[in-house]
Design an enzyme around this catalytic site. Structure first.
Site, PDB file in Angstrom:
ATOM      1  CB  CYS A   1      11.360  -2.944   6.611  1.00 37.71           C
ATOM      2  SG  CYS A   1       9.688  -3.485   7.052  1.00 37.71           S
TER       3      CYS A   1
ATOM      4  CG  HIS B   1      11.048  -2.376  11.008  1.00 37.47           C
ATOM      5  ND1 HIS B   1      10.869  -1.593   9.891  1.00 37.47           N
ATOM      6  CD2 HIS B   1      12.389  -2.388  11.245  1.00 37.47           C
ATOM      7  CE1 HIS B   1      12.050  -1.133   9.478  1.00 37.47           C
ATOM      8  NE2 HIS B   1      12.987  -1.614  10.276  1.00 37.47           N
TER       9      HIS B   1
ATOM     10  CG  HIS C   1      16.815  -1.337   9.351  1.00 40.46           C
ATOM     11  ND1 HIS C   1      15.827  -0.747  10.115  1.00 40.46           N
ATOM     12  CD2 HIS C   1      17.959  -0.694   9.714  1.00 40.46           C
ATOM     13  CE1 HIS C   1      16.361   0.190  10.892  1.00 40.46           C
ATOM     14  NE2 HIS C   1      17.646   0.239  10.671  1.00 40.46           N
TER      15      HIS C   1
END
Length: 508
Positions: free
Chosen positions: A419, A469, A481
């Site tokens: 990510c 994240h 993402h």
């Protein structure tokens, strides 16, 4: 060959389920997976457009079949009112969940012994009506519940199921010979029903039905029976969707008393990676896994299927449009930079001329440049144009990599990234340094209110203890993402998890 590889990347994306959950192919209807929906409401494919990779492994590099997509509307910033409304809705849902949890004890006293053995999640959603809504919610046509899937597993021996094993793709033809017309394409690890077996050109051919494709393909390109059953557990996907209208708590363990890790969005889909004691184990993304009750989940199972010629062309067209949109956005940004440099040069020239004159002339010149070509007002206007063009270019550039693989610790936009590797490399392309990890990026960026985020800003999510994240906001309530090894780089709703922080590395 390069052109063929690009087309190969335009096939349907199906995420794999854990090998511990055997997914019987016969239990579900074959349908190509729908692509991520873009902000303007058009269908979108997650086709890889930069340095295409071989898809012979049949992993998440395969991309979804869908209609072409635009880039203008989705690049517009979502209105403050819309984001704020969503935030208020999320808060209201949490409050409702808390109230419902307090009533759990009283409700439990009314349950029978059998009901207690299979705990519900009444406290996990909103009030008693939520449970009623979940009970009345039925899977969509062609989708099966978990009990139906288990039942079908006992009946299915996979003898009439074929799963393609090819490098690239194989044509599906109108007759059992290579001189007949091509009616569709089967990419690697696609599933098909065997309608019949015939002696065709150079040996046995299968008459198959896969997705919207009906035709013939050589039997040598498929596996069946026990091999197909084993492969199905790897290439099929169990997908969970919240079947109530409010946020659903994600728990750390398979019970209703464990820690709440996050809340799940009713409009989003999540990968099911296991089950335990009446709960599904959900992989929200690679950085968050938890449990939700089966009582509030609709489960569906999906497989990759063949594409008709028109579906295949749409996927290729969509990928090409994203590439063209990125090039156009970057060209616009370069033009804005040129205009900015010209304005700065003009302003500097005006300043030099003013300093060379008399005091009176200097005063007059200073006044005249307030609204002239080199004035602060003009330079400011150009600066705003550069900032806007930068955001648009960053978002368009990021979308080129939809469908590319997730790799933990990776920083390659084509070979695989996690990510924070994804957001780091997107910004790096525009000369912006962000830091490597999601926590680094959260600390180094300039804080912005979540309800004031703009396309190109970053949103962060936590596991309850720390940020774990990061995603890029692309406008209209959506993010892009690098999510999981099964889904790769994808588009999701910005509140598929609860965002805890937003930052920008761009000028406001």
């Amino acid at each position: 060959m390069k052109k063929v590889l690009k087309v190969v990347m335009a096939t349907a994306l199906i995420m794999s389920v854990t090998p511990t959950m055997l997914v019987p192919y016969a239990a579900v209807q074959q349908v190509p997976v729908r692509a991520e929906t873009e902000a303007d409401g058009s269908s979108m494919t997650s086709a890889q457009k930069i340095a295409p990779i071989s898809v012979s492994t049949g992993d998440s590099r395969e991309t979804a079949a869908g209609a072409s997509s635009g880039t203008t509307t989705e690049q517009k910033a979502e209105s403050k009112e819309t984001i704020a409304a969503k935030a208020e809705s999320a808060e209201a849902a949490k409050s409702t969940e808390a109230a419902a949890e307090k009533s759990t004890t009283a409700a439990a006293q009314k349950k029978t012994a059998a009901q207690v053995e299979s705990p519900s999640m009444a406290e996990e959603s909103s009030a008693a009506s939520a449970k009623s809504s979940a009970a009345s919610s039925q899977p969509a046509s062609g989708k099966k519940t978990e009990s139906e899937i288990v039942s079908a597993a006992a009946k299915s021996d996979y003898d009439n199921i074929a799963i393609s094993q090819v490098s690239g793709y194989v044509n599906v033809r109108s007759a059992a010979n290579t001189s007949s017309s091509v009616v569709g394409k089967l990419y690697n690890n696609a599933a098909a029903d065997i309608v019949g077996k015939v002696n065709g050109e150079d040996g046995e051919w299968y008459q198959i039905k896969s997705g919207n494709v009906n035709g013939y393909t050589k039997a040598e390109y498929f596996i069946t029976g026990s091999e197909a059953a084993k492969k199905a557990s790897q290439i099929g996907t169990n997908v969970a969707k919240v079947s109530v209208s409010t946020k659903l708590n994600l728990r750390s363990e398979a019970n209703t008393t464990s820690t709440v890790l996050d809340s799940l969005d009713p409009g989003s889909e999540y990968e099911v990676v296991g089950e335990d004691n009446g709960f599904y184990k959900i992989q929200v993304d690679n950085d968050l896994t938890g449990y939700v009750s089966k009582d509030y989940i609709t489960l569906s199972t999906r497989f990759k299927t063949a594409l008709t010629n028109s579906e295949d062309q749409k996927a290729a067209d969509s990928a090409a449009k994203r590439e063209q949109a990125a090039k156009a956005a970057i060209s616009t940004l370069n033009d804005a930079h040129e205009e900015s440099r010209a304005a700065e040069t003009s302003a500097a020239a005006e300043t030099t001329k003013a300093e060379a004159g008399t005091a009176a002339e200097t005063k007059s010149s200073s006044k005249s440049t307030v609204s002239g070509p080199g004035s602060k007002k003009s330079t400011s206007s150009v600066g705003e144009k550069v900032a806007s063009a930068t955001r648009s270019a960053i978002v368009a550039y990021a979308k080129q990599f939809l469908g590319n693989p997730y790799v933990y610790g990776g920083t390659s936009l084509t070979e695989g990234c996690d990510c924070s590797g994804f957001t780091q490399q997107i910004y790096k392309h525009f000369g912006i340094t962000t830091g490597r990890s999601s926590r680094d990026q959260a600390e180094k960026g300039q804080d912005v209110d979540i309800d004031n985020i703009q396309p190109g800003d970053l949103l962060f999510y936590s596991n309850g203890n720390s940020i774990n994240h990061v995603a890029m906001y692309i406008g209209n309530g959506q993010i892009i993402h690098s999510s999981t090894p099964k889904s790769g780089i994808k588009i999701s709703s910005y509140d598929y998890r609860t965002p805890v922080k937003a930052v920008t590395f761009l000028k406001k």
